[in-house]
Motif scaffolding. Structure first.
Motif, PDB file in Angstrom:
ATOM      1  N   SER A   1      62.865  -3.079 -11.579  1.00 21.63           N
ATOM      2  CA  SER A   1      62.270  -2.306 -12.183  1.00 21.63           C
ATOM      3  C   SER A   1      61.081  -2.561 -13.035  1.00 21.63           C
ATOM      4  N   ASP A   2      59.957  -1.924 -12.850  1.00 15.18           N
ATOM      5  CA  ASP A   2      58.851  -2.405 -14.098  1.00 15.18           C
ATOM      6  C   ASP A   2      59.674  -1.982 -15.446  1.00 15.18           C
ATOM      7  N   VAL A   3      58.252  -1.747 -16.615  1.00 14.74           N
ATOM      8  CA  VAL A   3      59.095  -2.426 -17.752  1.00 14.74           C
ATOM      9  C   VAL A   3      59.916  -0.655 -18.331  1.00 14.74           C
ATOM     10  N   SER A   4      58.374  -0.149 -17.905  1.00 16.93           N
ATOM     11  CA  SER A   4      59.016   1.313 -18.213  1.00 16.93           C
ATOM     12  C   SER A   4      60.185   1.796 -17.942  1.00 16.93           C
TER      13      SER A   4
ATOM     14  N   GLN B   1      60.321   3.421 -15.022  1.00 18.37           N
ATOM     15  CA  GLN B   1      59.895   3.846 -14.101  1.00 18.37           C
ATOM     16  C   GLN B   1      60.613   3.899 -12.750  1.00 18.37           C
ATOM     17  N   LYS B   2      59.488   2.842 -12.451  1.00 16.61           N
ATOM     18  CA  LYS B   2      58.910   2.303 -11.005  1.00 16.61           C
ATOM     19  C   LYS B   2      60.165   1.157 -10.531  1.00 16.61           C
ATOM     20  N   THR B   3      61.980   1.500  -9.966  1.00 17.36           N
ATOM     21  CA  THR B   3      62.622   0.708  -9.449  1.00 17.36           C
ATOM     22  C   THR B   3      62.411   0.458  -8.258  1.00 17.36           C
ATOM     23  N   ALA B   4      63.178  -0.547  -7.321  1.00 14.54           N
ATOM     24  CA  ALA B   4      64.115  -0.613  -6.235  1.00 14.54           C
ATOM     25  C   ALA B   4      64.819  -1.657  -6.305  1.00 14.54           C
ATOM     26  N   LEU B   5      65.779  -1.577  -4.947  1.00 16.95           N
ATOM     27  CA  LEU B   5      66.710  -2.484  -4.653  1.00 16.95           C
ATOM     28  C   LEU B   5      66.525  -3.377  -3.868  1.00 16.95           C
ATOM     29  N   VAL B   6      66.480  -4.389  -3.761  1.00 20.58           N
ATOM     30  CA  VAL B   6      66.220  -5.547  -3.374  1.00 20.58           C
ATOM     31  C   VAL B   6      67.232  -6.337  -2.000  1.00 20.58           C
ATOM     32  N   SER B   7      67.493  -6.400  -0.721  1.00 15.24           N
ATOM     33  CA  SER B   7      68.825  -7.371  -0.264  1.00 15.24           C
ATOM     34  C   SER B   7      68.239  -8.440   0.491  1.00 15.24           C
ATOM     35  N   ASP B   8      68.973  -9.192   0.236  1.00 14.73           N
ATOM     36  CA  ASP B   8      69.267 -10.657   1.429  1.00 14.73           C
ATOM     37  C   ASP B   8      67.719 -11.411   0.729  1.00 14.73           C
ATOM     38  N   VAL B   9      67.583 -12.217  -0.475  1.00 15.99           N
ATOM     39  CA  VAL B   9      66.629 -12.680  -1.080  1.00 15.99           C
ATOM     40  C   VAL B   9      66.675 -13.769  -0.469  1.00 15.99           C
ATOM     41  N   PRO B  10      66.195 -14.682   0.020  1.00 13.44           N
ATOM     42  CA  PRO B  10      66.066 -16.083   0.396  1.00 13.44           C
ATOM     43  C   PRO B  10      65.934 -16.823  -0.886  1.00 13.44           C
ATOM     44  N   PRO B  11      67.369 -17.693  -1.107  1.00 15.27           N
ATOM     45  CA  PRO B  11      68.005 -18.681  -2.082  1.00 15.27           C
ATOM     46  C   PRO B  11      66.463 -19.544  -2.158  1.00 15.27           C
ATOM     47  N   ASP B  12      65.549 -20.177  -0.978  1.00 15.50           N
ATOM     48  CA  ASP B  12      65.475 -20.971  -1.533  1.00 15.50           C
ATOM     49  C   ASP B  12      63.206 -20.261  -1.836  1.00 15.50           C
ATOM     50  N   SER B  13      63.244 -19.858  -2.291  1.00 21.25           N
ATOM     51  CA  SER B  13      62.063 -18.725  -2.531  1.00 21.25           C
ATOM     52  C   SER B  13      62.209 -18.700  -3.645  1.00 21.25           C
ATOM     53  N   SER B  14      60.405 -18.732  -3.988  1.00 18.16           N
ATOM     54  CA  SER B  14      60.187 -19.164  -5.117  1.00 18.16           C
ATOM     55  C   SER B  14      60.279 -17.868  -6.170  1.00 18.16           C
ATOM     56  N   ILE B  15      60.694 -17.885  -7.324  1.00 21.32           N
ATOM     57  CA  ILE B  15      60.382 -16.193  -7.628  1.00 21.32           C
ATOM     58  C   ILE B  15      59.249 -15.690  -8.408  1.00 21.32           C
ATOM     59  N   GLY B  16      57.984 -16.659  -8.361  1.00 18.95           N
ATOM     60  CA  GLY B  16      56.870 -16.322  -7.919  1.00 18.95           C
ATOM     61  C   GLY B  16      56.059 -15.566  -7.094  1.00 18.95           C
ATOM     62  N   ASP B  17      56.475 -16.119  -5.651  1.00 13.95           N
ATOM     63  CA  ASP B  17      57.043 -15.204  -4.744  1.00 13.95           C
ATOM     64  C   ASP B  17      57.503 -14.508  -4.281  1.00 13.95           C
ATOM     65  N   ILE B  18      58.645 -13.912  -5.135  1.00 17.09           N
ATOM     66  CA  ILE B  18      59.209 -12.979  -5.623  1.00 17.09           C
ATOM     67  C   ILE B  18      58.659 -11.916  -5.877  1.00 17.09           C
TER      68      ILE B  18
ATOM     69  N   SER C   1      73.965 -11.786  -6.578  1.00 16.07           N
ATOM     70  CA  SER C   1      73.805 -11.257  -6.293  1.00 16.07           C
ATOM     71  C   SER C   1      74.164  -9.893  -7.701  1.00 16.07           C
ATOM     72  N   GLY C   2      73.299  -8.986  -7.825  1.00 13.02           N
ATOM     73  CA  GLY C   2      73.983  -7.393  -8.510  1.00 13.02           C
ATOM     74  C   GLY C   2      72.993  -8.043  -9.907  1.00 13.02           C
ATOM     75  N   ASP C   3      71.892  -9.100  -9.859  1.00 12.58           N
ATOM     76  CA  ASP C   3      71.015  -8.938 -10.723  1.00 12.58           C
ATOM     77  C   ASP C   3      69.910  -8.103 -11.653  1.00 12.58           C
ATOM     78  N   ARG C   4      69.714  -7.867 -12.338  1.00 13.21           N
ATOM     79  CA  ARG C   4      68.838  -6.687 -12.805  1.00 13.21           C
ATOM     80  C   ARG C   4      67.649  -7.281 -13.061  1.00 13.21           C
ATOM     81  N   LEU C   5      66.258  -6.973 -12.598  1.00 16.43           N
ATOM     82  CA  LEU C   5      65.530  -7.781 -13.246  1.00 16.43           C
ATOM     83  C   LEU C   5      64.163  -6.638 -13.618  1.00 16.43           C
ATOM     84  N   VAL C   6      63.641  -7.003 -14.809  1.00 19.25           N
ATOM     85  CA  VAL C   6      62.239  -6.878 -14.806  1.00 19.25           C
ATOM     86  C   VAL C   6      60.807  -6.721 -14.730  1.00 19.25           C
TER      87      VAL C   6
END
Length: 98
Positions: free
Chosen positions: A14-17, A19-36, A81-86
């Motif tokens: 979600s964004d900090v407010s 109000q905008k949310t998304a569910l993301v699945s199958d994130v490659p483990p070798d992706s950087s947080i910056g790319d995500i 899996s199941g983590d929440r990112l803001v």
């Protein structure tokens, strides 16, 4: 089963407010947080510039650990899996450049 070999099943973002949310699945483990984060900015339609036109830098806060993730961290090392990112914009107070 090794976490570095398996895609991260599902993340709630979600964004900090909140109000905008998304569910993301199958994130490659070798992706950087910056790319995500870059991909999520587009998905959530978040502004990439502030009201003055200066570029914004976003950070991902991992709710489970209560910390900001570093852009160079690997998803497989930081996320479960199941983590929440803001996604939070980095406010650069007084950092105007000409």
């Amino acid at each position: 089963m090794h976490s570095e070999d398996t895609a991260i099943g599902l993340l709630e973002v979600s964004d900090v407010s909140g109000q905008k949310t998304a569910l993301v699945s199958d994130v490659p483990p070798d992706s950087s947080i910056g790319d995500i984060v870059d991909q999520l900015l587009a998905e959530l339609h978040l502004n990439r510039n502030d009201s003055s036109g200066r570029p914004l830098t976003y950070h991902a806060r991992l709710e489970r650990e209560g910390r900001h993730l570093i852009a160079s961290e690997r998803a497989g090392d930081a996320l479960q899996s199941g983590d929440r990112l803001v996604l939070q914009p980095n406010i650069d107070a007084g950092g105007a450049r000409s």
